[in-house]
Design an enzyme around this catalytic site. Structure first.
Site, PDB file in Angstrom:
ATOM      1  N   GLU A  26      -3.912  -8.885  -0.586  1.00  0.00           N
ATOM      2  CA  GLU A  26      -4.418  -8.780   0.788  1.00  0.00           C
ATOM      3  C   GLU A  26      -5.937  -8.740   0.705  1.00  0.00           C
ATOM      4  OE1 GLU A  26      -2.184  -6.197   3.389  1.00  0.00           O
ATOM      5  OE2 GLU A  26      -4.030  -5.545   4.389  1.00  0.00           O
TER       6      GLU A  26
ATOM      7  N   GLU B 135       0.829  -1.208   0.000  1.00  0.00           N
ATOM      8  CA  GLU B 135       0.000   0.000   0.000  1.00  0.00           C
ATOM      9  C   GLU B 135       0.867   1.263   0.000  1.00  0.00           C
ATOM     10  OE1 GLU B 135      -2.805  -0.433   3.205  1.00  0.00           O
ATOM     11  OE2 GLU B 135      -3.726  -2.208   2.319  1.00  0.00           O
TER      12      GLU B 135
END
Length: 802
Positions: free
Chosen positions: A490, A414
Site C-alpha cells: 500500500e 495492517e
C-alpha cells in the site's frame, strides 16, 4: 474429428447435461423491507443505503484512529460514509423447484452483513462475513414447485472503517441437479504445472458428490481454445471419495498476461453408465507466477514490477451494489493509465470483478481481512475471527483459485498482531491454509509496523513481505528479510480534490483548508504517507522492491482523511480518480510513469483565474518525456529537464515562478534525444454558453438492452469557443426517457450532501458524471440536461441494442 464437429458434439452434450443441471441468477422478483412490514420491489444487486440522505448521525464514531497515529479521540462524522447502512434489512422472493430435482444450493457472492438464509420458513444457512461468497445447501428445505426464500441482514454500528453498504449487493445464484451425482461446487481446480512457448501441462482436480461413485462413474476433463476448438482431454474414474486428478498436455500454448489475456475453456463432465450427468465450464489461463530474491516478481518467467492500485468495493454513486458496466469502465480506465494490478482492499473480491480481470487483463491481489483478533473498530471482524477465519480463507481460495488474474493472496491489512506475541503463529497458520488449498500462489499481507513485524518474525514468515508506506524503513529493514525482496503493498496516500488548486504550492503532510478540499497539485499527503515520487524513487533505485499498490485507484465513500473530523466531508481524497470516476491530475502523473505504450503530456492547473493576474501560479507538467518548454501567450518561460536529485523534479516538470496572465499556456515535451513527444494547451475560459456531453459505453457506441448496462455521461460547460469552464458550479437537472432511466449522478466533491439518486446536482470544478441505465427493450434513450440559471439545454439520444 475436426474442431467444428467437436464443437457441435460439445453443444449437444452440454444441452443434455443442462437438462440435469440448471443455474439461475436470482436478480429479479425480490422484495425488500427495513422493518419486515412495508415492502418494495428491488433488483439484486442492491444497496439499501446509497440513496441517503447523508447525515453525520449515521454511525457517528468518537475514536482515535491508531493506524493514523492518533492518540486523542475525536468525532469522526464521515468515517463510514454518513449514509444509513446501519440496522436490519429483509429480502424475500419466490423460486421454483422443478420435478425430479435431487439437490439444490444457493450461491451468494456477498451480502452485507451477517446474512441468515431461510427457505420455506426454515433456517437454511448463515455466514458471518459480509464480504465473502458462501454456499447454502437447501436440499433438506426445498419442495417441488413454489418455494419462499428469505434473507435477513444486520449491520451494527462501528463495524467498518469505510462505507460497507447494506443489502444483497452481489449476485445470488440457484443451482439445481436432477441426477443423483453432480460435480461439487468449487471443486474444480486447474493450475499450470509447466509452461514454455512450445508446451504446457495443465493439472486439474475435481470432485463429485451425491451418491457414491461406482465402477461405471467417470469424469472427463476437456480443454477448448477461445474459439471452441478442441485442445486436450483426459477421462478418469473417480476414487472412493469421488475425486479425480487429471493432466492435460497443451502444445504451443497461448499464455495469459495483462498484455494478452488469453482464456481457454475447461469443461468437466461427469458420466454415469456413459450417460452425461453433470457438466461445468471454467475459464482458465495458462500462466505461472513466482517471486525470488534473484529475479523478483515474475509472470510467465518474465520479471516485472507490479503497477497496482488498491480498490474498495463501492462504485461511488452506485454504492456497494455491483454492476458489470461500472467495473468494466474502471478496469479500462486503469489499463489506459498503465495499471496492471488491483488489490481488493481490504476484503474478498467479487467473482464478477475477478472474471473481468481475467478477460480484460488485470492482475490481482485477493485480500481477506482488515483485522484479526485485535479490533480496529468496536464491532469489526474481530468479533468473528477465531471462529470464522479458516472458513473465510477456505471460501476465498476455493471460489477464486482458478482465476489467472490472481497472482497472490493477502491474509491481512495492517494487522496489530504483527508486533504481538502469537501473531507470527497466526500468520503462518493462515498462510499454510492458503498453500494447502492452492500451492501455486504466494501469500502476502500489508504490514505498517516493519520494526515490530521483524522483531517477532512476522515479516520473515510471509512469502511476500508487504510494506504499507514506511518508505524510510525499506533500506534499514531490508537486510533482515530472508526473502530478499519486498512489495509496496500500500503506497502513496497522496490526497487531492479534482480541479482544486491551493496557493502557495507547498509540499506538506498536514495541510487542511476551510473548504474541506485538498490541492490538485499533488503535493499533499498524510503524516504516515508520502508522494508518488517517493515510491518511484525506491522502486527505480532498488531491484528488490517488486512493485506497488497505490492507495487508491478511485475515491471511495467514507474515510475522508485529512478531514476525518470535518463535516460535511464524507468520502476519500486518496483516489487517482474521483468518486465520479473522473481522472484527477494525478492520473496523468501515474500514466506518465506506467503507460509505456503511449506518450503523456499533461498540464496543470487550469488557466482560468480571475483575480490572480500577476500572482505566482506554478505550472506542472506530467510527461514521460525528459524535458519540456512552457509558453504563456507565445512567450517562453524556459525549458526544463527532469532532475533526479530533486524530490519532485525527478518525475515532474515544474515551473514554480510563473505569474498568471489570462490567455493560453502551452507545453512542448521532448525525449532524451530531444525529439518532440507531446504538446498540450490550456486556455482561459470565458462565460459559459453551452453544455457539453461526452458519453462512455461498455459496448462501442450503444447501451446493451439487458436492464443492467450503463452509459456514463460526463457533463461540463464550455464558452462560445468550446473552451471548458473549470470554475463552473451550476446546478443542473436531468431528464431521461425512452428505453432507459436515470440511475445516479456524482460530481466528485467529497463535501457535497446532494443525494446521488436524485436527478439534480451542482457541477464541481466544472464537471459531473450522469449515469443512465438501459431497459430490456431495444430502442433509444433520450437524455436532457438543463442549466436553469443560464437557460441552457442539451439533448442527446443513445441507442440500445440486444
Amino acid at each position: 474429428m475436426n474442431k467444428t464437429l467437436l464443437t457441435m458434439v460439445f453443444a449437444i452434450a452440454a444441452s443434455t447435461a443442462w437438462a440435469q443441471r440448471h443455474e439461475q441468477t436470482l436478480s429479479e422478483g425480490w422484495h425488500f423491507s427495513r422493518d419486515n412490514a412495508s415492502w418494495q420491489q428491488v433488483s439484486i444487486p442492491h444497496d439499501w443505503a446509497i440513496s441517503g440522505p447523508f447525515d453525520k448521525k449515521w454511525d457517528l464514531q468518537v475514536v482515535a484512529i491508531e493506524q493514523n497515529g492518533e492518540k486523542e479521540k475525536s468525532e469522526k462524522s464521515g468515517r463510514s460514509g454518513a449514509l444509513p447502512w446501519i440496522g436490519e434489512g429483509f429480502y424475500q422472493r419466490h423460486f421454483t423447484i422443478a420435478p425430479g430435482c435431487r439437490h439444490a444450493e444457493l450461491l451468494f457472492d456477498g451480502a452485507m452483513s451477517e446474512p441468515t438464509v431461510y427457505v420455506n420458513g426454515q433456517k437454511a444457512g448463515y455466514w458471518a462475513y459480509g464480504y465473502n461468497a458462501f454456499r447454502v445447501d437447501i436440499t433438506p428445505y426445498m419442495k417441488q414447485g413454489d418455494n419462499l426464500l428469505e434473507v435477513h441482514l444486520n449491520n451494527v454500528e462501528e463495524s467498518s472503517r469505510w462505507y460497507p453498504g447494506g443489502g444483497i449487493y452481489r449476485p445470488v445464484k440457484l443451482i439445481t441437479h436432477k441426477a443423483d451425482k453432480h460435480i461439487a461446487t468449487w471443486s474444480v481446480f486447474a493450475r499450470t504445472a509447466e509452461l514454455s512457448k512450445q508446451h504446457a501441462t495443465l493439472l486439474v482436480d475435481a470432485r463429485m458428490e451425491g451418491a457414491k461413485p461406482t465402477a461405471t462413474t467417470t469424469m472427463e476433463i476437456t480443454l477448448y481454445d477461445d474459439k471452441g476448438g478442441f485442445v486436450a482431454a483426459n477421462r478418469i474414474q473417480p476414487d472412493a471419495e469421488g475425486k479425480v486428478a487429471a493432466s492435460l498436455d497443451v502444445e504451443k500454448p497461448k499464455m495469459w498476461s495483462p498484455e494478452s489475456p488469453y482464456l481457454y475453456t475447461l469443461v468437466t463432465r461427469l458420466y454415469q453408465n456413459n450417460v452425461l450427468a453433470d457438466i461445468e465450464q471454467t475459464k482458465v489461463g495458462l500462466r505461472t507466477v513466482s517471486v525470488s530474491k534473484e529475479k523478483g516478481f515474475q509472470l510467465n518467467g518474465v520479471t516485472r514490477k507490479l503497477k497496482g492500485v488498491c480498490l474498495h468495493h463501492d462504485l461511488g454513486p452506485l454504492g456497494a451494489a455491483e454492476n458489470k458496466a461500472a467495473l468494466i469502465q474502471r478496469i479500462r480506465q486503469l489499463k489506459e493509465m498503465g495499471c496492471d494490478a488491483i488489490r481488493s482492499a481490504h476484503n474478498m473480491p467479487s467473482t464478477l470483478l475477478m472474471n473481468l480481470c481475467d478477460s480484460m487483463g488485470m492482475m490481482a491481489m485477493a485480500e481477506s481481512f482488515d483485522m484479526w483478533v485485535y479490533p480496529k473498530c468496536k464491532n469489526g471482524y474481530a468479533r468473528f475471527f477465531k471462529e470464522w477465519s479458516d472458513r473465510d480463507i477456505t471460501n476465498l481460495v476455493l471460489n477464486h483459485r482458478n482465476h489467472p488474474s490472481i497472482v497472490m493472496w493477502s491474509i491481512g491489512n495492517e494487522i496489530p498482531e504483527q508486533g504481538m506475541k502469537g501473531g507470527t503463529a497466526m500468520a503462518k497458520h493462515l498462510q499454510d491454509l492458503c498453500h494447502q488449498l492452492d500451492p501455486t500462489r504466494p501469500v502476502t499481507q500489508g504490514m505498517d509496523r516493519p520494526d515490530n513485524a521483524i522483531s517477532t518474525g512476522f515479516a520473515q514468515a510471509m512469502d511476500v513481505p508487504g510494506y504499507n508506506y514506511r518508505l524510510h524503513k525499506y533500506e534499514p529493514t531490508f537486510s533482515k528479510l530472508p526473502q530478499g525482496f519486498l512489495l509496496g503493498s500500500e503506497t502513496a496516500s497522496t490526497v487531492s480534490s479534482r480541479g482544486v488548486y491551493k496557493f502557495p504550492v507547498e509540499v506538506s503532510n498536514k495541510k487542511t483548508y476551510a473548504d474541506g478540499q485538498c490541492s490538485g497539485y499533488d503535493v499533499e499527503y498524510c503524516s504516515w504517507s508520502n508522494l508518488p515520487d517517493d515510491d518511484w524513487r525506491m522502486q527505480d533505485d532498488h531491484d528488490w522492491v517488486i512493485g506497488e499498490f497505490v492507495w487508491t485507484g478511485y475515491d471511495y465513500l467514507g474515510e475522508p482523511t485529512p478531514y476525518d473530523s470535518y463535516w460535511p466531508s464524507r468520502s476519500s481524497y486518496f483516489g487517482i480518480c474521483d468518486l465520479a470516476g473522473l481522472p484527477k491530475d494525478r492520473y496523468y502523473l501515474y500514466r506518465s510513469k506506467w503507460n509505456l505504450k503511449e506518450h503523456t503530456t499533461h498540464l496543470l492547473p487550469h488557466w482560468t483565474w480571475p483575480g490572480r493576474e500577476g500572482k505566482v501560479t506554478p505550472v506542472f507538467c506530467y510527461t514521460d518525456g525528459e524535458s519540456g518548454e512552457l509558453f504563456i501567450n507565445g512567450k517562453s518561460q524556459g525549458k526544463l529537464s527532469k532532475d533526479a536529485s530533486k524530490r519532485i523534479g525527478r518525475y515532474r516538470l515544474c515551473w514554480d515562478n510563473v505569474k498568471y496572465e489570462p490567455g493560453e499556456i502551452k507545453v512542448v515535451t521532448y525525449d532524451k534525444e530531444g525529439k518532440k513527444v507531446g504538446e498540450t494547451i490550456q486556455k482561459t475560459a470565458g462565460a459559459p454558453t453551452q453544455i457539453v456531453l461526452e458519453t462512455a459505453f461498455t459496448e462501442k457506441d450503444y447501451v446493451k438492452a439487458d436492464g443492467e448496462d450503463l452509459a456514463f455521461i460526463t457533463v461540463s460547460l464550455a464558452d462560445k469557443d468550446g473552451v471548458f469552464v473549470p470554475t463552473a458550479d451550476d446546478q443542473l437537472t436531468f431528464e431521461v426517457s425512452g428505453n432507459g432511466r436515470f440511475e445516479a449522478v456524482c460530481n466528485g466533491d467529497a463535501t457535497s450532501l446532494e443525494p446521488f439518486t436524485q436527478p439534480t446536482m451542482k457541477l464541481f470544478s466544472g464537471k459531473l458524471v450522469l449515469i443512465v441505465r438501459g431497459t430490456t427493450e431495444p430502442g433509444n434513450i433520450q437524455v436532457k440536461v438543463t442549466a436553469p440559471k443560464r437557460k441552457l439545454t442539451k439533448e442527446i439520444s443513445i441507442k440500445t441494442r440486444r
